[in-house]
Design a protein around this motif. Sequence first.
Motif, PDB file in Angstrom:
ATOM      1  N   GLU A 143       0.841  -1.198   0.000  1.00  0.00           N
ATOM      2  CA  GLU A 143       0.000   0.000   0.000  1.00  0.00           C
ATOM      3  C   GLU A 143       0.881   1.255   0.000  1.00  0.00           C
ATOM      4  N   ASN A 144       0.417   2.272  -0.711  1.00  0.00           N
ATOM      5  CA  ASN A 144       1.138   3.543  -0.723  1.00  0.00           C
ATOM      6  C   ASN A 144       0.865   4.309   0.567  1.00  0.00           C
ATOM      7  N   VAL A 145       1.921   4.679   1.264  1.00  0.00           N
ATOM      8  CA  VAL A 145       1.804   5.503   2.464  1.00  0.00           C
ATOM      9  C   VAL A 145       2.759   6.680   2.324  1.00  0.00           C
ATOM     10  N   GLU A 146       2.377   7.800   2.921  1.00  0.00           N
ATOM     11  CA  GLU A 146       3.205   9.001   2.877  1.00  0.00           C
ATOM     12  C   GLU A 146       3.815   9.249   4.252  1.00  0.00           C
ATOM     13  N   ILE A 147       5.130   9.174   4.331  1.00  0.00           N
ATOM     14  CA  ILE A 147       5.830   9.505   5.570  1.00  0.00           C
ATOM     15  C   ILE A 147       6.071  11.011   5.574  1.00  0.00           C
ATOM     16  N   VAL A 148       5.530  11.677   6.559  1.00  0.00           N
ATOM     17  CA  VAL A 148       5.647  13.137   6.613  1.00  0.00           C
ATOM     18  C   VAL A 148       6.770  13.606   7.531  1.00  0.00           C
TER      19      VAL A 148
ATOM     20  N   GLU B 237       3.041   9.297   9.652  1.00  0.00           N
ATOM     21  CA  GLU B 237       2.459   9.053   8.339  1.00  0.00           C
ATOM     22  C   GLU B 237       1.212   9.907   8.148  1.00  0.00           C
ATOM     23  N   ARG B 238       0.875  10.187   6.892  1.00  0.00           N
ATOM     24  CA  ARG B 238      -0.315  10.960   6.562  1.00  0.00           C
ATOM     25  C   ARG B 238      -1.560  10.098   6.706  1.00  0.00           C
ATOM     26  N   ASN B 239      -2.573  10.629   7.375  1.00  0.00           N
ATOM     27  CA  ASN B 239      -3.872   9.967   7.437  1.00  0.00           C
ATOM     28  C   ASN B 239      -4.673  10.221   6.169  1.00  0.00           C
ATOM     29  N   SER B 240      -5.632   9.346   5.910  1.00  0.00           N
ATOM     30  CA  SER B 240      -6.589   9.561   4.825  1.00  0.00           C
ATOM     31  C   SER B 240      -7.850  10.188   5.407  1.00  0.00           C
ATOM     32  N   PHE B 241      -8.369  11.199   4.739  1.00  0.00           N
ATOM     33  CA  PHE B 241      -9.550  11.879   5.268  1.00  0.00           C
ATOM     34  C   PHE B 241     -10.275  12.631   4.157  1.00  0.00           C
TER      35      PHE B 241
END
Length: 229
Positions: free
Chosen positions: A7-12, A23-27
């Motif tokens: 899965e694609n996740v964004e480390i901020v 990591e960035r949440n989805s919203f």
Amino acid sequence: MRDEQGENVEIVEKTEIDGLHWERNSFFRTGEKNRILLTSENSLFSTIVWHGDSPSESEYPHFALHFAGDDRLTFVNGKGIEGEFVDCRKDSPTLHKHIKMKWDADPDRRLVVRAGIAHWFKNLSSVVTRNEPVLRWDPEPDPLFSQGVDIFNINPTEEANRFPVISPHRYVLPLEFHASFAKQQRKWAKQVKFFPTRVQIGDAIYLLAAKIDGGPTAADLRRLPKAPT
């Protein structure tokens, strides 16, 4: 980047310990500051924790260490939250690295704490957190691992180089198991209201668990093998 399940996740934001990051949440946005938080990648259940407003409930009483699960924590509210972290993973290049962090709540991101990283939080008075754990398994679990209680507590005054050295579980369980685990948690919650834990007292480790007997909750201490260091 892609996680272990593709899965694609964004480390901020990263830290000095690999496996401890934001990591960035989805919203969905429903206004300038309004949000509808969505379930994160590779999660079928979550827990919502409200921390009481009394001084005794504003911080963890111990460092918490997991063998078979990653924590993914969203801090919904609160300012000046503090956390301390100690890497206890046997093969980690930052073994026994101890770092301190301070932040304000931001529902747009979650704190990922991989299994094997001990964590202790402070300034949690009236803070609400969402945890979406990632459960793991290993055919050769660490000797200190307890199947019934995947949490080991460490005194916050302990020196970092005296924290246990463990091998956390390596493989992520299928999502179907996550759903089954959530079902078991609901069943447990109907029977007892005390969350089991393990603590080290002197040279021994004790399991503190509730008895399921239909009556009042009772503490049951059982001696376990000494933790390796």
